[in-house]
Design a protein around this motif. Structure first.
Motif, short mmCIF file in Angstrom:
data_model
loop_
_atom_site.label_atom_id
_atom_site.label_comp_id
_atom_site.label_asym_id
_atom_site.label_seq_id
_atom_site.Cartn_x
_atom_site.Cartn_y
_atom_site.Cartn_z
N VAL A 2 53.52 26.65 80.62
CA VAL A 2 52.47 27.65 80.41
C VAL A 2 52.48 28.67 81.55
CG1 VAL A 2 49.99 28.01 80.09
CG2 VAL A 2 51.08 25.96 79.14
N SER A 3 52.64 28.20 82.78
CA SER A 3 52.60 29.12 83.92
C SER A 3 53.80 30.06 83.95
CB SER A 3 52.51 28.34 85.23
OG SER A 3 53.70 27.66 85.51
N SER B 7 42.42 24.57 83.96
CA SER B 7 41.00 24.85 84.23
C SER B 7 40.70 24.93 85.73
CB SER B 7 40.09 23.82 83.56
OG SER B 7 40.16 22.58 84.21
N ASN B 8 41.57 24.33 86.56
CA ASN B 8 41.38 24.39 88.01
C ASN B 8 41.98 25.64 88.64
OD1 ASN B 8 40.00 21.94 88.16
ND2 ASN B 8 41.89 20.77 88.31
N CYS B 9 42.67 26.45 87.87
CA CYS B 9 43.23 27.70 88.40
C CYS B 9 42.10 28.71 88.65
CB CYS B 9 44.22 28.31 87.40
SG CYS B 9 45.73 27.38 87.21
N GLU C 279 40.53 32.57 88.63
CA GLU C 279 40.59 33.75 87.76
C GLU C 279 41.38 34.84 88.46
OE1 GLU C 279 39.93 33.94 84.74
OE2 GLU C 279 38.57 32.27 84.39
N PRO C 280 42.09 35.68 87.78
CA PRO C 280 42.21 35.82 86.34
C PRO C 280 43.28 34.93 85.73
CG PRO C 280 43.37 37.62 87.35
CD PRO C 280 42.76 36.79 88.48
N LYS C 281 44.02 34.17 86.59
CA LYS C 281 45.12 33.35 86.08
C LYS C 281 44.63 32.35 85.02
CE LYS C 281 49.01 30.52 87.50
NZ LYS C 281 49.79 30.02 88.61
N LYS C 282 43.47 31.73 85.28
CA LYS C 282 42.97 30.74 84.33
C LYS C 282 42.79 31.34 82.94
CE LYS C 282 38.81 29.07 85.06
NZ LYS C 282 37.68 28.18 85.41
N SER C 283 42.14 32.48 82.85
CA SER C 283 41.92 33.12 81.55
C SER C 283 43.24 33.53 80.89
CB SER C 283 41.03 34.35 81.71
OG SER C 283 39.74 33.95 82.10
N GLN C 284 44.17 34.00 81.69
CA GLN C 284 45.47 34.41 81.15
C GLN C 284 46.24 33.22 80.61
OE1 GLN C 284 46.91 36.28 84.70
NE2 GLN C 284 46.40 38.33 83.96
N MET C 285 46.13 32.08 81.27
CA MET C 285 46.86 30.89 80.82
C MET C 285 46.24 30.31 79.56
SD MET C 285 48.02 29.19 84.41
CE MET C 285 48.90 27.81 83.70
N TYR C 286 44.90 30.39 79.44
CA TYR C 286 44.27 29.93 78.22
C TYR C 286 44.62 30.86 77.08
CZ TYR C 286 41.36 26.17 80.11
OH TYR C 286 40.92 25.00 80.67
#
Length: 66
Positions: free
Chosen positions: A15-16, A55-57, A59-66
């Motif tokens: 995902v990353s 979920s532990n990332c 933002e904005p990485k968390k939103s981008q990965m979801y």
């Protein structure tokens, strides 16, 4: 004869790689694979561990990965 779709398990690193601009070849390959996932060519699975890691990332990485 109807063939069953391949089942693919994704860990956090896959995902990353969608966002890894510092490794453009991996990012490009992952995006091509992602298009196949979106076209439902595979059955895709994520573990709860992968979802927790995302979920532990921050933002904005968390939103981008979801």
């Amino acid at each position: 004869m109807l063939m069953e779709k391949l089942k693919v398990y994704l860990d956090t690193s896959v995902v990353s790689h969608l966002l890894q601009k510092d490794v453009p070849e991996k990012m490009a390959d992952t995006r091509k694979l992602w298009e196949k996932f979106k076209a439902e060519q595979y059955d895709v699975y994520l573990s709860t561990v992968t979802l927790e890691e995302i979920s532990n990332c921050k933002e904005p990485k968390k939103s981008q990965m979801y």
